[in-house]
Write an enzyme that holds these catalytic residues in place. Structure first.
Site, PDB file in Angstrom:
ATOM      1  N   GLU A 137       1.153  -0.948   0.252  1.00 22.57           N
ATOM      2  CA  GLU A 137      -0.575   0.033  -0.342  1.00 22.57           C
ATOM      3  C   GLU A 137       1.152   1.159  -0.428  1.00 22.57           C
ATOM      4  O   GLU A 137       1.247   1.481  -0.884  1.00 22.57           O
ATOM      5  CB  GLU A 137      -1.076   0.015   1.121  1.00 22.57           C
TER       6      GLU A 137
HETATM    7  C1  HEC Z   1      -3.100   1.557  -1.923  1.00 20.42           C
HETATM    8  C2  HEC Z   1      -4.252   1.798  -1.750  1.00 20.42           C
HETATM    9  C3  HEC Z   1      -4.954   2.062  -0.271  1.00 20.42           C
HETATM   10  C4  HEC Z   1      -3.851   2.443   0.026  1.00 20.42           C
HETATM   11  C5  HEC Z   1      -3.081   4.126  -0.414  1.00 20.42           C
HETATM   12  C6  HEC Z   1      -5.005   3.099   1.708  1.00 20.42           C
HETATM   13  N1  HEC Z   1      -5.784   2.292   1.616  1.00 20.42           N
HETATM   14 FE1  HEC Z   1      -7.017   1.735   3.511  1.00 20.42          FE
HETATM   15  N2  HEC Z   1      -7.221   0.080   2.471  1.00 20.42           N
HETATM   16  C7  HEC Z   1      -6.686  -0.210   0.702  1.00 20.42           C
HETATM   17  C8  HEC Z   1      -7.564  -1.642   0.575  1.00 20.42           C
HETATM   18  C9  HEC Z   1      -7.161  -2.264  -0.030  1.00 20.42           C
HETATM   19  C10 HEC Z   1      -7.919  -2.297   1.917  1.00 20.42           C
HETATM   20  C11 HEC Z   1      -8.786  -3.822   2.850  1.00 20.42           C
HETATM   21  C12 HEC Z   1      -7.891  -4.445   2.393  1.00 20.42           C
HETATM   22  C13 HEC Z   1      -7.827  -5.954   3.593  1.00 20.42           C
HETATM   23  O1  HEC Z   1      -9.120  -6.141   3.660  1.00 20.42           O
HETATM   24  O2  HEC Z   1      -6.831  -6.661   3.554  1.00 20.42           O
HETATM   25  C14 HEC Z   1      -8.062  -1.253   3.018  1.00 20.42           C
HETATM   26  C15 HEC Z   1      -8.666  -1.065   4.105  1.00 20.42           C
HETATM   27  C16 HEC Z   1      -8.826  -0.209   4.818  1.00 20.42           C
HETATM   28  C17 HEC Z   1      -9.842   0.471   6.170  1.00 20.42           C
HETATM   29  C18 HEC Z   1     -10.764  -0.494   5.967  1.00 20.42           C
HETATM   30  C19 HEC Z   1     -12.600  -0.419   6.374  1.00 20.42           C
HETATM   31  C20 HEC Z   1     -13.682  -1.969   6.784  1.00 20.42           C
HETATM   32  O3  HEC Z   1     -14.425  -1.422   6.598  1.00 20.42           O
HETATM   33  O4  HEC Z   1     -13.079  -2.572   7.002  1.00 20.42           O
HETATM   34  C21 HEC Z   1      -9.778   1.607   6.496  1.00 20.42           C
HETATM   35  C22 HEC Z   1     -10.541   2.250   7.571  1.00 20.42           C
HETATM   36  C23 HEC Z   1      -9.242   2.248   5.611  1.00 20.42           C
HETATM   37  N3  HEC Z   1      -8.591   1.360   4.487  1.00 20.42           N
HETATM   38  C24 HEC Z   1      -8.520   3.608   5.784  1.00 20.42           C
HETATM   39  C25 HEC Z   1      -6.761   3.975   4.979  1.00 20.42           C
HETATM   40  C26 HEC Z   1      -6.388   5.591   5.165  1.00 20.42           C
HETATM   41  C27 HEC Z   1      -6.794   5.942   6.619  1.00 20.42           C
HETATM   42  C28 HEC Z   1      -5.634   4.624   4.966  1.00 20.42           C
HETATM   43  C29 HEC Z   1      -3.754   5.989   4.471  1.00 20.42           C
HETATM   44  C30 HEC Z   1      -3.259   5.947   5.895  1.00 20.42           C
HETATM   45  C31 HEC Z   1      -5.070   4.702   3.677  1.00 20.42           C
HETATM   46  N4  HEC Z   1      -6.818   3.408   4.316  1.00 20.42           N
HETATM   47  C32 HEC Z   1      -4.230   3.855   2.750  1.00 20.42           C
HETATM   48  C33 HEC Z   1      -6.665   0.121   0.330  1.00 20.42           C
HETATM   49  C34 HEC Z   1      -5.818   1.246   0.255  1.00 20.42           C
END
Ligand code: HEC
Ligand code: HEC
Length: 370
Positions: A137
């Site tokens: 990520e």
């Molecule tokens: C490269 C793409 C990417 C970036 C950059 C990213 N995310 Fe995500 N995010 C995802 C993915 C894919 C998942 C699900 C991963 C899993 O379940 O293993 C996720 C899951 C989440 C969730 C959980 C939501 C749920 O309902 O379960 C949250 C909240 C979240 N991210 C917030 C953030 C925050 C805050 C940041 C920055 C610090 C961030 N993400 C950066 C791709 C990204």
């Protein structure tokens, strides 16, 4: 209130259906469907929200410097213009890597009992540290990130004002979490209906709600304020080849070709919850996601297997995928086309007014460079 009485009856029907299907198994009955509570009720006491903390969190959320190579912000994958998801089957990823799951929306994540598709994080404060460090990520070292942000006067002074401290990794996560708690649904037709406004849903949506609670038994797993059950289930979501063009799109749909049966159909190889609990009982199980705002969060499921709600309903109508430990709650439903449309119409009533966020201006270093 007539509304609530009708609703209570249907819920009871759903509960008894659950008991029939599930026999003696220890799955708790559905909680009532209730409107989204006020955000104040879920703000942790050790991270109160203040306007300045929210502003700081918003700037961090949009700042690509949180990534190791300063190329990817939270908002790149959780794009406000795409329902705080990214609109593709699988997530974007750190340059040179590939992601293997779809991006869940951040909308209403404030209310979730656990985060990630496998539920591995208990809070927004904990969660935010995950993507920053994850090699696929943002691939960032927390110590480096703190040093990087200290070079930016805006961050230095904002952390001082908000936390009376220098920049720290914990406080970066706290500020982001406070901002995320502002990303919640507003003015949702279904909530208005539950609060007594009988005109908030049309006839087809009400039929959809009755099917959701009854014949289709979606309520067995999708209940409570988020229409999730805080549990993990194997439903048999098919594996996908990420789409690059129309011909690919047709290839991934073979699952729905009735004459192909399940013979050509392979479930997604992601072990899901088992990766966290290390228990084979949890193989292929995923968190029941919230159904709020589903209008804006396609593609659906942990790998974005389904591009539309129609495809999701067809999947449930067939009783889900063919897999050994599939939940006993997944059964063929024999829905008519009208019934499928009514359920989709009901799902549409779970989306509120669009949440509009204006991207912040990103602060520069003292020498004026980015
Ligand atoms: C490269 C793409 C990417 C970036 C950059 C990213 N995310 Fe995500 N995010 C995802 C993915 C894919 C998942 C699900 C991963 C899993 O379940 O293993 C996720 C899951 C989440 C969730 C959980 C939501 C749920 O309902 O379960 C949250 C909240 C979240 N991210 C917030 C953030 C925050 C805050 C940041 C920055 C610090 C961030 N993400 C950066 C791709 C990204
Ligand atoms: C056995 C429990 C169970 C039942 C019954 C069930 N669901 Fe689900 N639902 C889940 C789980 C678990 C997922 C996530 C699966 C995955 O990603 O692998 C899911 C995902 C979804 C999604 C995708 C949401 C997103 O953001 O990706 C929708 C829409 C949905 N369900 C609607 C329904 C409807 C409509 C019904 C009734 C016809 C229903 N569900 C019945 C457990 C269930």
């Amino acid at each position: 209130m007539k509304n609530v009485a009708v609703y209570g009856l249907s819920l009871f029907a759903g509960a008894s259906l659950l008991a029939t299907i599930c026999g003696g198994c220890a799955i708790p009955g559905p909680r009532p469907l209730v409107p989204l509570p006020r955000i104040e009720t879920v703000v942790p006491t050790d991270n109160p929200m203040t306007p300045q903390k929210v502003e700081l969190g918003k700037t961090l959320f949009f700042d690509p410097r949180l990534a190791g190579d300063s190329s990817i912000s939270c908002s790149k994958c959780h794009d406000p213009a795409k329902g705080f998801s990214n609109g593709t089957q699988l997530s974007e990823a750190y340059p040179g890597t590939k992601h293997w799951r779809s991006v869940p929306t951040v909308l209403n994540a404030a209310y979730a009992s656990s985060l990630f598709w496998d539920g591995r994080s208990p809070s927004l404060e904990d969660q935010a540290k995950g993507p920053v460090q994850a090699p696929i990520e943002m691939n960032q070292n927390p110590g480096h990130l703190v040093e990087k942000l200290k070079q930016i006067p805006y961050y230095k002074s904002m952390f001082n004002t908000v936390f009376q401290s220098d920049v720290t990794f914990d406080n970066i996560a706290r500020a982001i979490a406070a901002f995320e708690r502002t990303i919640v649904s507003h003015n949702v037709p279904f909530d208005r209906y539950l609060e007594g406004d009988t005109g908030a849903l049309d006839g087809e949506q009400i039929r959809g709600l009755e099917l959701f609670m009854g014949k289709a038994n979606c309520v067995a797993c999708h209940h409570g304020a988020l229409l999730d059950d805080t549990l993990f289930h194997a439903t048999g979501v098919p594996e996908i080849e990420p789409l690059t063009g129309d011909s690919d799109r047709i290839a991934t749909r073979h699952f729905f070709a009735k004459d192909a049966g399940y013979a050509n159909y392979r479930i997604d190889a992601d072990y899901g919850r088992e990766l966290i609990t290390k228990s084979a009982d949890d193989r292929f199980k995923f968190k029941t996601p919230s159904l709020r705002e589903v209008l804006d969060t396609a593609p659906y499921m942990h790998n974005g297997a389904f591009l539309t709600l129609e495809e999701v309903i067809d999947f449930y109508d067939e009783g889900g995928g063919d897999m050994p430990n599939k939940s006993p709650l997944m059964k063929p439903l024999n829905l008519t086309d009208n019934e499928k449309n009514a359920i989709i119409a009901f799902l549409e009533s779970l989306s509120g007014d669009p949440v509009k966020i204006t991207p912040p201006e990103l602060p520069k270093k003292a020498d004026g460079t980015f």
